[in-house]
Structures are given as C-alpha cells and as structure tokens.
Design a protein around this motif. Structure first.
Motif, PDB file in Angstrom:
ATOM      1  N   THR A 187      34.922  37.898  -1.773  1.00 39.93           N
ATOM      2  CA  THR A 187      35.182  38.903  -2.686  1.00 39.93           C
ATOM      3  C   THR A 187      35.569  40.193  -2.482  1.00 39.93           C
ATOM      4  O   THR A 187      36.477  41.124  -2.743  1.00 39.93           O
ATOM      5  CB  THR A 187      33.912  38.736  -3.831  1.00 39.93           C
ATOM      6  OG1 THR A 187      33.578  37.672  -4.206  1.00 39.93           O
ATOM      7  CG2 THR A 187      34.525  39.884  -5.116  1.00 39.93           C
ATOM      8  N   LEU A 206      35.695  43.107  -9.706  1.00 34.47           N
ATOM      9  CA  LEU A 206      35.572  42.520  -8.413  1.00 34.47           C
ATOM     10  C   LEU A 206      34.507  43.136  -7.633  1.00 34.47           C
ATOM     11  O   LEU A 206      33.649  42.459  -6.986  1.00 34.47           O
ATOM     12  CB  LEU A 206      36.929  42.554  -7.526  1.00 34.47           C
ATOM     13  CG  LEU A 206      37.916  41.636  -7.894  1.00 34.47           C
ATOM     14  CD1 LEU A 206      39.351  41.995  -6.941  1.00 34.47           C
ATOM     15  CD2 LEU A 206      37.479  40.149  -7.966  1.00 34.47           C
ATOM     16  N   GLN A 266      38.919  42.611  -2.850  1.00 33.81           N
ATOM     17  CA  GLN A 266      38.797  43.980  -3.551  1.00 33.81           C
ATOM     18  C   GLN A 266      39.302  45.025  -2.588  1.00 33.81           C
ATOM     19  O   GLN A 266      40.061  45.880  -2.963  1.00 33.81           O
ATOM     20  CB  GLN A 266      37.302  44.028  -3.942  1.00 33.81           C
ATOM     21  CG  GLN A 266      37.315  45.477  -4.759  1.00 33.81           C
ATOM     22  CD  GLN A 266      36.829  46.558  -3.922  1.00 33.81           C
ATOM     23  OE1 GLN A 266      36.114  46.354  -2.734  1.00 33.81           O
ATOM     24  NE2 GLN A 266      37.263  47.855  -4.372  1.00 33.81           N
ATOM     25  N   THR A 289      34.051  33.835  -7.272  1.00 32.54           N
ATOM     26  CA  THR A 289      34.072  34.781  -7.718  1.00 32.54           C
ATOM     27  C   THR A 289      34.609  34.838  -9.306  1.00 32.54           C
ATOM     28  O   THR A 289      34.057  35.464 -10.066  1.00 32.54           O
ATOM     29  CB  THR A 289      35.179  35.942  -6.943  1.00 32.54           C
ATOM     30  OG1 THR A 289      34.882  35.850  -5.724  1.00 32.54           O
ATOM     31  CG2 THR A 289      35.252  37.210  -7.588  1.00 32.54           C
ATOM     32  N   ASN A 332      30.959  41.698  -6.633  1.00 30.35           N
ATOM     33  CA  ASN A 332      30.631  41.717  -5.084  1.00 30.35           C
ATOM     34  C   ASN A 332      29.153  42.319  -4.753  1.00 30.35           C
ATOM     35  O   ASN A 332      28.330  41.830  -4.214  1.00 30.35           O
ATOM     36  CB  ASN A 332      31.618  42.279  -4.365  1.00 30.35           C
ATOM     37  CG  ASN A 332      31.160  42.462  -2.817  1.00 30.35           C
ATOM     38  OD1 ASN A 332      31.403  43.561  -2.250  1.00 30.35           O
ATOM     39  ND2 ASN A 332      31.363  41.401  -2.168  1.00 30.35           N
ATOM     40  N   GLY A 365      29.200  37.203  -0.310  1.00 34.55           N
ATOM     41  CA  GLY A 365      30.207  37.719  -1.258  1.00 34.55           C
ATOM     42  C   GLY A 365      31.226  38.283  -0.336  1.00 34.55           C
ATOM     43  O   GLY A 365      31.976  39.146  -0.905  1.00 34.55           O
TER      44      GLY A 365
END
Length: 306
Positions: free
Chosen positions: A267, A25, A271, A47, A29, A264
């Motif tokens: 994501t 991830l 994460q 993602t 990202n 991003g």
C-alpha cells in the motif's frame, strides 16, 4: 519574491493536492502498520478490501480521519522542506563558486553536498512538523469500538437469553482536539515528538537512495515510527506498549518477527509513487506560473511611462 519562497509555497500546494488524492491509501497503510492483533493478521485482506471494510463498518468519513491536520502538516512539511532546501542549495552553490575562483573545483555542487542539503532540509522539516504527524497518526488509527450487550426483557421471548449481541459504540466524534489532549495526557509535551529519531535516521537513508528503493529499505523505520505515534496500550498486554524506539524494535522482533516491519508495504509503495508524481507535477507547474506572473508584473512596471 525569492526563489526559496516560491519553491516553498509551490511545494505546499503540490503536497496538499497529492494528499487529497492519496489520503485513503495513507489511512489504510497507517492502520496496517499499527495492527497488532494476531487474529486479524491471519484474516488479512488486500488494500481495496480493507478500504471497503472501513467504509462498511465505520463510514466514508473514517477514510479521511485526520485530514484537516494532515493537510496542515503536508502544507507545512512541503513548504518548510522546499524553502530551506532552496536556501541551503543557494548557499552551497555560492560556496562552490567561491572555491572555483580560488582554483578549487568547477563551481558545481557535488553529489555529496546535494545529499547533505536534502538531509538538512529534511531534518529541519521533521523537527518543526513532527507534532502535527503524531496527531494525524492518532486520528488515522482511531476506530469505532464494539461493545457486547444482552437482550432486554422485551426481547426475551424472541431472542435466546444466552446470545450476546454486538453493537457499535456511539462515541463522541474523535476530532483534532481529542487527539491532542490524548497525546498530552499520555506523555506530556514530549509525546508530540514521538518517533522523531527513527524519522531523522530515515531521512539520511532517503537522501542516499532512490525513492522506490528507499521506501523498501526505510519502511521498517516508518512502521516503528507509526507504532510509537499511535495510541499506547497502558494496561493489559505489555507487548503492545512501547517505551521507546529500541523497546519497540525488540518487541516487534520477538512477538511478530521481521514480517512485522513490512506490514502494509505494498500500500505504501502505491501511495508514495502516486503522491510523488502528483506533487512534483503540480509543484513545477506552480513554480512556472509564479515566475511567469512575477516576470510579467516586472515588465509592466518597467514599461509604465513616468
């Protein structure tokens, strides 16, 4: 073993496990943050789809590009942070008790002091470990390139001579040493501290806001930091070459708009929350285990007959 060392080692262990679980991830990202191709932006995917594309075109290994220095950086970052946090916290608690003896306060550490302790620990961490994260960012954003080739003479009967064929370039493996040399060749020693100013500023905001809210508020700074740490384009389109933090901010606003600062982010939220949950769960268990073993050893020594 001191509490500072126990917390430092436990934080390092928890950080390593969290990093192993969430690293794909993080790689996706970082690529989303540093994407500057407007054509790709129009064809943006989610993602999971982007992870599948990386695996399809570059192999599973690219999802873990830079994992070795990243694990070293995570262990160092978490270890340094929790070690200095415990030291600064202990000093703040001792100072509060001294003030209470003089009739000032109730002996507890106030919220503002706690924020300063966290901020100072974070600053020490950033200044010491930023070079590692510059190398990690380079390795995460490194992609296999494609090159155009023309059919050879043996293919002329079966292939249109005007047709262009795309083939993946077989470049040498891009390892840690390559990334280090690239950063040094590009900006010298100071290149390893690129992005340190937005990171330091972000730390003070993180100290004043909750984790999830802080991710949203400070995310633009994280994107700027990643842009500065990624490979700079020295030729061609100057929109992709940043001279410093202020230059990066101005160019992103001018050419990408404010949306560019939040590439991003979905994501990153997933994460961050997952990594934080794993980190704190593992860290607390390691702290409990270390204290239990130390207490058990101390009891065994005391009970041993002379």
């Amino acid at each position: 073993m001191s509490d500072a060392l126990i917390n430092g080692l436990s934080g390092a262990g928890g950080g390593i496990i969290a990093q192993l679980i969430t690293y794909p991830l993080q790689t996706v990202n970082t690529r989303q943050q540093t994407e500057r191709d407007l054509k790709k932006e129009k064809r943006k995917v989610g993602t999971i789809a982007e992870m599948c594309q990386v695996v399809k075109h570059e192999g599973w290994g690219r999802l873990y590009g830079g994992l070795t220095p990243s694990l070293a950086g995570t262990a160092a970052s978490q270890g340094v942070y929790y070690y200095f946090y415990q030291i600064f916290r202990s000093k703040a608690e001792a100072a509060s008790l001294e003030r209470m003896k003089k009739g000032v306060g109730d002996g507890s550490v106030g919220m503002l002091t706690s924020l300063w302790v966290a901020a100072l620990s974070g600053c020490v961490n950033v200044l010491l470990t930023n070079p590692i994260w510059v190398v990690v960012t380079r390795m995460q954003t490194h992609t296999k390139t494609s090159k155009k080739i023309q059919p050879d003479q043996s293919q002329m009967l079966s292939v249109d001579p005007n047709e262009t064929i795309l083939a993946a370039s077989e470049l040498p493996p891009y390892g840690t040493n390559h990334a280090i040399q690239e950063v040094f060749d590009e900006a010298g020693v100071w290149g390893f501290w690129k992005g340190v100013f937005p990171t330091l500023f972000m730390i003070f905001l993180l100290g004043a806001l909750a984790k999830l809210g802080a991710t949203v508020v400070t995310y633009p700074l994280l994107v700027v930091k990643s842009r500065l740490q990624a490979k700079q384009v020295s030729t061609g389109d100057k929109r992709h070459h940043y001279k410093g933090t202020f230059d990066a901010v101005l160019k992103m606003i001018r050419y990408e708009g404010f949306y560019g600062f939040y590439k991003g982010m979905g994501t990153k939220i997933v994460q961050s929350v997952l990594a934080a949950a794993v980190l704190f769960m593992v860290k607390e268990e390691l702290v409990k285990g270390a204290r239990f073993l130390l207490t058990k050893d101390a009891s065994a020594v005391k009970s041993k007959p002379l």
